[in-house]
Write a protein that holds these residues in place. Structure first.
Motif, mmCIF file in Angstrom:
data_model
loop_
_atom_site.group_PDB
_atom_site.id
_atom_site.type_symbol
_atom_site.label_atom_id
_atom_site.label_comp_id
_atom_site.label_asym_id
_atom_site.label_seq_id
_atom_site.Cartn_x
_atom_site.Cartn_y
_atom_site.Cartn_z
ATOM 1 N N ARG A 139 37.856 -128.503 12.250
ATOM 2 C CA ARG A 139 37.677 -127.058 12.313
ATOM 3 C C ARG A 139 38.007 -126.395 10.990
ATOM 4 N N PHE A 140 39.014 -126.913 10.301
ATOM 5 C CA PHE A 140 39.519 -126.147 9.165
ATOM 6 C C PHE A 140 39.539 -126.871 7.828
ATOM 7 N N ALA B 167 36.266 -116.783 16.751
ATOM 8 C CA ALA B 167 35.862 -117.483 15.532
ATOM 9 C C ALA B 167 36.781 -118.670 15.257
ATOM 10 N N ALA B 168 38.084 -118.448 15.354
ATOM 11 C CA ALA B 168 39.036 -119.544 15.112
ATOM 12 C C ALA B 168 38.819 -120.661 16.124
ATOM 13 N N TYR B 169 38.601 -120.268 17.362
ATOM 14 C CA TYR B 169 38.353 -121.258 18.410
ATOM 15 C C TYR B 169 37.133 -122.105 18.081
ATOM 16 N N LEU B 170 36.092 -121.463 17.559
ATOM 17 C CA LEU B 170 34.859 -122.184 17.226
ATOM 18 C C LEU B 170 34.943 -122.898 15.885
ATOM 19 N N GLY B 171 35.975 -122.578 15.124
ATOM 20 C CA GLY B 171 36.121 -123.220 13.817
ATOM 21 C C GLY B 171 35.255 -122.614 12.738
ATOM 22 N N THR B 173 34.465 -118.713 10.347
ATOM 23 C CA THR B 173 35.113 -117.473 9.928
ATOM 24 C C THR B 173 34.588 -116.316 10.777
ATOM 25 N N GLN B 174 35.369 -115.260 10.757
ATOM 26 C CA GLN B 174 35.007 -114.064 11.487
ATOM 27 C C GLN B 174 33.669 -113.498 11.019
ATOM 28 N N LEU B 177 30.720 -115.361 12.318
ATOM 29 C CA LEU B 177 30.496 -115.073 13.729
ATOM 30 C C LEU B 177 29.856 -113.694 13.905
ATOM 31 N N SER B 178 30.338 -112.759 13.120
ATOM 32 C CA SER B 178 29.785 -111.414 13.205
ATOM 33 C C SER B 178 28.287 -111.431 12.872
ATOM 34 N N ARG B 179 27.917 -112.243 11.881
ATOM 35 C CA ARG B 179 26.502 -112.325 11.496
ATOM 36 C C ARG B 179 25.661 -113.025 12.549
ATOM 37 N N ILE B 180 26.215 -114.050 13.126
ATOM 38 C CA ILE B 180 25.496 -114.754 14.188
ATOM 39 C C ILE B 180 25.214 -113.790 15.332
ATOM 40 N N ARG B 181 26.209 -112.988 15.603
ATOM 41 C CA ARG B 181 26.082 -112.019 16.675
ATOM 42 C C ARG B 181 25.012 -110.978 16.389
ATOM 43 N N ALA B 182 24.968 -110.527 15.139
ATOM 44 C CA ALA B 182 24.051 -109.465 14.740
ATOM 45 C C ALA B 182 22.601 -109.917 14.829
ATOM 46 N N GLU B 183 22.387 -111.203 14.675
ATOM 47 C CA GLU B 183 21.030 -111.747 14.643
ATOM 48 C C GLU B 183 20.234 -111.515 15.906
ATOM 49 N N LEU B 184 20.941 -111.407 17.010
ATOM 50 C CA LEU B 184 20.193 -111.286 18.276
ATOM 51 C C LEU B 184 19.957 -109.837 18.660
#
Lengths: 184, 184
Positions: A139-140, B167-171, B173-174, B177-184
């Motif tokens: 993960r890190f 984000a930390a859980y998925l390994g 960065t924040q 994750l924010s960008r992945i989210r914005a894509e949809l």
DNA sequence: GAAGAATTTTGACAATAGTCAAAAAAGGAT
DNA sequence: ATCCTTTTTTGACTATTGTCAAAATTCTTC
């Protein structure tokens, strides 16, 4: 194996001879397959010398999941804890000397010598902690860091495992690993 | 919790009342901390409703390690299997209703009702399989795939957990994750 | 409801790792 | 030793993810 077990629990003469009775030492050649995916009869292995790998297939490709070396227990852990059929295969990647105990014999041992349950717990614990550590690593840490970690923690692996196996274990492609290696 | 346990083992009236006796239901508010890193007395939690997270610090940063939601057991697993001090903290990330059993009470339960050992095994198994699955995910899936996986498997988490925690859980960065989210 | 804090989004850019294809090297078998 | 197979390396290019900084948004608290 006995000397390792005696570091975990007190080993009475009766227990020692019982363990000797139910376990057997075998030597398998390079590439020998010990457990196949889907198999229902299971064994617990202890590596006296050599190296084992656990692997399975995913989308036609072979994925190496773990390695076990001298002084480590190895088994299809999912089957070990749950009694399910194995989803991974176990193979020796070099000539390997093993001590083998069947799950059935192990269960009987637990019953007759309750203190041996601790062995099961220690194996579970070790497996879990290793997995947890790997998850954190992946993960890190970057691929390079993970590779150098692996060299430090298991230097002998570099001789016995192939590049593809190590790469899959680390979760990177073979090419990337080859390049990381070339850098030094 | 009782209805979940009764799906694992036969629940005699005596066992049921014993479990009721040793467990207690508590409600904790958002951000309440249930277990702190280093603590020696441990509890097994069962989430009746709400969400817990396990986390710890690494290089000054808080790393969310797992989430537990309705119908799941949660504990510092390392302490659970090995009796070690907890290395992670457990926190409620929203108002959460829990059933709590202390490790001591659990051990006594194992002794008096041996069939309950199965509960411990099932928890171990579930923990291990989840970890294994996550490791595979992170080894061979992209951040986007992992995120969509998470949405599918735990839709409710998106409401209760913060972006940084997920984000930390998925390994990742924040920002990613924010960008992945914005894509949809 | 306004001020302040915390969280989330966006931007520009750099670093990391993957893909596909081909060449080089190493290992085995006859 | 030579041929064949497998493994490893290299090249060129692309995609993915991270970093640092700032802006926008949301959440708290008084």
């Amino acid at each position: 194996m006995l000397s390792y077990i005696s570091s975990l629990i007190a080993l009475s003469p009766e227990l020692e001879s019982e363990i000797k009775r139910i376990s057997k030492e075998i030597t398998v050649p390079k590439n020998h397959i010990l457990t196949k995916t889907g198999e229902r009869s299971h064994n617990l292995f202890f590596v006296e010398s050599g190296t084992l790998r656990g692997y399975y297939f995913q989308e036609e490709k072979e994925i190496t999941n773990w390695f076990a070396q001298e002084g480590e227990f190895a088994t299809c852990f999912y089957a070990f804890i749950g009694g399910h059929p194995s989803f991974e295969s176990i193979q020796a990647i070099e000539q390997t000397v093993l001590t083998v105990i069947s799950f059935e014999a192990l269960k009987t041992l637990y019953r007759n010598f309750p203190e041996t349950e601790r062995i099961g717990r220690v194996i579970t614990e070790a497996y879990y902690m290793k997995l947890e550590e790997r998850l954190l690593n992946i993960r890190f840490k970057t691929a390079k860091e993970r590779y150098h970690n692996l060299i430090e923690s298991r230097p002998a692996l570099m001789q016995s495992a192939s590049l593809g196996q190590i790469a899959a274990y680390l979760g990177i492609t073979q090419e990337t690993l080859s390049r990381i290696r070339a850098e030094l």
